[in-house]
Design a protein around this motif. Sequence first.
Motif, mmCIF file in Angstrom:
data_model
loop_
_atom_site.group_PDB
_atom_site.id
_atom_site.type_symbol
_atom_site.label_atom_id
_atom_site.label_comp_id
_atom_site.label_asym_id
_atom_site.label_seq_id
_atom_site.Cartn_x
_atom_site.Cartn_y
_atom_site.Cartn_z
ATOM 1 N N ILE A 163 31.316 38.997 44.168
ATOM 2 C CA ILE A 163 32.629 38.493 44.574
ATOM 3 C C ILE A 163 33.042 39.244 45.837
ATOM 4 O O ILE A 163 33.219 40.463 45.817
ATOM 5 C CB ILE A 163 33.669 38.670 43.465
ATOM 6 N N ALA A 164 33.182 38.491 46.922
ATOM 7 C CA ALA A 164 33.555 39.068 48.211
ATOM 8 C C ALA A 164 35.011 38.725 48.519
ATOM 9 O O ALA A 164 35.459 37.598 48.280
ATOM 10 C CB ALA A 164 32.646 38.539 49.318
ATOM 11 N N ALA A 165 35.726 39.707 49.050
ATOM 12 C CA ALA A 165 37.126 39.486 49.424
ATOM 13 C C ALA A 165 37.526 40.490 50.503
ATOM 14 O O ALA A 165 36.951 41.580 50.597
ATOM 15 C CB ALA A 165 38.042 39.609 48.207
ATOM 16 N N HIS A 166 38.507 40.105 51.295
ATOM 17 C CA HIS A 166 38.977 40.944 52.397
ATOM 18 C C HIS A 166 39.818 42.090 51.845
ATOM 19 O O HIS A 166 40.748 41.867 51.059
ATOM 20 C CB HIS A 166 39.804 40.103 53.367
ATOM 21 N N GLU A 167 39.495 43.309 52.255
ATOM 22 C CA GLU A 167 40.189 44.488 51.732
ATOM 23 C C GLU A 167 41.687 44.455 51.990
ATOM 24 O O GLU A 167 42.480 44.902 51.158
ATOM 25 C CB GLU A 167 39.605 45.773 52.346
ATOM 26 N N GLU A 168 42.083 43.940 53.156
ATOM 27 C CA GLU A 168 43.496 43.986 53.521
ATOM 28 C C GLU A 168 44.236 42.724 53.074
ATOM 29 O O GLU A 168 45.308 42.795 52.471
ATOM 30 C CB GLU A 168 43.631 44.186 55.031
ATOM 31 N N HIS A 169 43.687 41.554 53.348
ATOM 32 C CA HIS A 169 44.389 40.316 53.035
ATOM 33 C C HIS A 169 44.391 40.030 51.528
ATOM 34 O O HIS A 169 45.389 39.531 50.996
ATOM 35 C CB HIS A 169 43.743 39.145 53.785
ATOM 36 N N PHE A 170 43.302 40.336 50.848
ATOM 37 C CA PHE A 170 43.209 40.097 49.409
ATOM 38 C C PHE A 170 43.592 41.353 48.627
ATOM 39 O O PHE A 170 44.233 41.281 47.584
ATOM 40 C CB PHE A 170 41.790 39.663 49.045
ATOM 41 N N GLY A 171 43.156 42.501 49.147
ATOM 42 C CA GLY A 171 43.447 43.783 48.509
ATOM 43 C C GLY A 171 42.276 44.313 47.712
ATOM 44 O O GLY A 171 41.679 43.590 46.914
ATOM 45 N N LEU A 172 41.955 45.583 47.941
ATOM 46 C CA LEU A 172 40.792 46.174 47.286
ATOM 47 C C LEU A 172 41.002 46.285 45.780
ATOM 48 O O LEU A 172 40.107 45.923 44.988
ATOM 49 C CB LEU A 172 40.495 47.557 47.890
ATOM 50 N N GLU A 173 42.149 46.770 45.353
ATOM 51 C CA GLU A 173 42.393 46.914 43.919
ATOM 52 C C GLU A 173 42.447 45.558 43.229
ATOM 53 O O GLU A 173 42.007 45.425 42.082
ATOM 54 C CB GLU A 173 43.693 47.690 43.675
ATOM 55 N N ARG A 174 42.968 44.561 43.945
ATOM 56 C CA ARG A 174 42.976 43.206 43.380
ATOM 57 C C ARG A 174 41.543 42.694 43.215
ATOM 58 O O ARG A 174 41.212 42.067 42.201
ATOM 59 C CB ARG A 174 43.774 42.289 44.306
ATOM 60 N N LEU A 175 40.677 42.985 44.174
ATOM 61 C CA LEU A 175 39.273 42.590 44.062
ATOM 62 C C LEU A 175 38.624 43.259 42.855
ATOM 63 O O LEU A 175 37.914 42.602 42.073
ATOM 64 C CB LEU A 175 38.514 42.955 45.334
ATOM 65 N N TYR A 176 38.882 44.554 42.676
ATOM 66 C CA TYR A 176 38.318 45.251 41.520
ATOM 67 C C TYR A 176 38.839 44.647 40.211
ATOM 68 O O TYR A 176 38.108 44.529 39.223
ATOM 69 C CB TYR A 176 38.676 46.737 41.578
ATOM 70 N N GLU A 177 40.117 44.269 40.209
ATOM 71 C CA GLU A 177 40.694 43.656 39.014
ATOM 72 C C GLU A 177 39.994 42.336 38.690
ATOM 73 O O GLU A 177 39.621 42.072 37.536
ATOM 74 C CB GLU A 177 42.190 43.417 39.228
ATOM 75 N N VAL A 178 39.794 41.511 39.710
ATOM 76 C CA VAL A 178 39.117 40.220 39.510
ATOM 77 C C VAL A 178 37.693 40.436 39.018
ATOM 78 O O VAL A 178 37.214 39.729 38.117
ATOM 79 C CB VAL A 178 39.148 39.401 40.817
ATOM 80 N N CYS A 179 37.007 41.426 39.585
ATOM 81 C CA CYS A 179 35.632 41.697 39.166
ATOM 82 C C CYS A 179 35.576 42.192 37.723
ATOM 83 O O CYS A 179 34.635 41.875 36.989
ATOM 84 C CB CYS A 179 34.986 42.713 40.103
ATOM 85 N N GLY A 180 36.566 42.972 37.313
ATOM 86 C CA GLY A 180 36.614 43.414 35.922
ATOM 87 C C GLY A 180 36.770 42.242 34.970
ATOM 88 O O GLY A 180 36.147 42.197 33.895
ATOM 89 N N ILE A 181 37.586 41.264 35.349
ATOM 90 C CA ILE A 181 37.746 40.058 34.534
ATOM 91 C C ILE A 181 36.445 39.269 34.525
ATOM 92 O O ILE A 181 35.993 38.786 33.477
ATOM 93 C CB ILE A 181 38.919 39.216 35.071
ATOM 94 N N ALA A 182 35.808 39.147 35.703
ATOM 95 C CA ALA A 182 34.529 38.438 35.781
ATOM 96 C C ALA A 182 33.467 39.123 34.928
ATOM 97 O O ALA A 182 32.620 38.452 34.325
ATOM 98 C CB ALA A 182 34.067 38.354 37.227
ATOM 99 N N ARG A 183 33.527 40.453 34.857
ATOM 100 C CA ARG A 183 32.553 41.194 34.045
ATOM 101 C C ARG A 183 32.668 40.783 32.570
ATOM 102 O O ARG A 183 31.646 40.538 31.911
ATOM 103 C CB ARG A 183 32.795 42.695 34.209
ATOM 104 N N SER A 184 33.876 40.703 32.065
ATOM 105 C CA SER A 184 34.042 40.348 30.655
ATOM 106 C C SER A 184 33.628 38.906 30.393
ATOM 107 O O SER A 184 33.057 38.599 29.338
ATOM 108 C CB SER A 184 35.497 40.572 30.224
#
Length: 411
Positions: A177-198
């Motif tokens: 899952i690729a996302a822009h650090e500033e426009h999407f947000g790094l912590e938001r990307l990690y959150e989405v990836c955690g949901i995708a993991r489950s």
Amino acid sequence: MRAILCVLDSLGVGEAPDAASFGDTGANTFGHIVRACSSGQGDREGFREGPIMIPNLIELGLGLAAEAAGGPLPLQRPKKATGLFGFAAELSRGKDTPSGHWEMLGLPVEFDWGFFPKTVPAMPNDFTDALIMEADLPGILGNCHASGTEIVAELGETHVRSGCPIVYTSADSVVQIAAHEEHFGLERLYEVCGIARSIADRWNIGRVIARPFIGSSAQGFQRTINRRDLVTPPHGPTLLDMAQAAGHETISIGKVGDIFGHRGISTSLKAGRNASVLDVLMKEMQRAPDGALIIANFNDFDTLFGHRRDVPGYARALERFDQDLPTLLACMRDDDILILSADHGCDPTYPGSDHTREFVPIIATGPKIKPGDIGQRETFADIGQSLASHLGLSPLSVGVNFLPKGDHGEL
């Protein structure tokens, strides 16, 4: 007495016996790089040119191991190798990063991971609908097999405008899952990836990888060092678990901690590019106590050059590692052992952008390690078994110790 394992990520040395079943007949990451450099195909003006120059690795025995695994190469041979050298086949049923690393530490993956087909869309509606709903996303982009750099260049601007992350896969058991650090947000990307993991657990997917990037246009998008791998935990104990349980300090550098789900690891140190990994490794070798187990992954070979099919870049990265190798070896103490190996291949001359099923080299050295030819090994786990012997730990359930008599273990 300490043990250091350096994983030169993707440095395969010739097609494995079962390469045909993976569609990788003829793959040879190191061999094809060497041949390309000798023929001028590894040249890049102002970057590197001519035959590959890795005298320290050659002196340790890398060339001899590679020739034994993949055939003759245009390399100068040392009169006598100064390290233990050989090559290993993989027991695990995949050619992915977790399988390779886990097997090196005594835990082959003898079950099948789940994979997404090479279709468009690649991931089923049940997966993507659940991700969109549970992560509260406006949608996703991609949903296909892709090269990470190419799909970010293609869809990055649309992602920034829409807020939809870029979701893609490969021949590995992976969701990226690729996302822009500033426009999407790094912590938001990690959150989405955690949901995708489950969610991915339902399909037995081995890894979900967060791929943050920065930049303002397709030509300027660049990945950052804030990658995060969310891996299914190892299905059994590894050398890391055994060493930690026995009271040894266990240190991971680079993406190693993520690959093992941070299990069995005392200290997990992040590092991005190869130079940073090397710098952290040498600092830890100055500090780490007797009995420590240190594992470092040099990921540039794979991510920046293997997957991107960049022969000159891969060759230059090997040359830079070789130039730094004497400094690394100078950090060793009298009873230390250092092993150089790889987790799979990623032949930059091969079609596509996926890993390749190959033998991996095994190069072992240390002030008290007797040099010699250890030949072909039946499993990567011989590495872990030898490190366990060196550290005085109980034997692993898989693998054969390759250390000669007198080197804290015996054949």
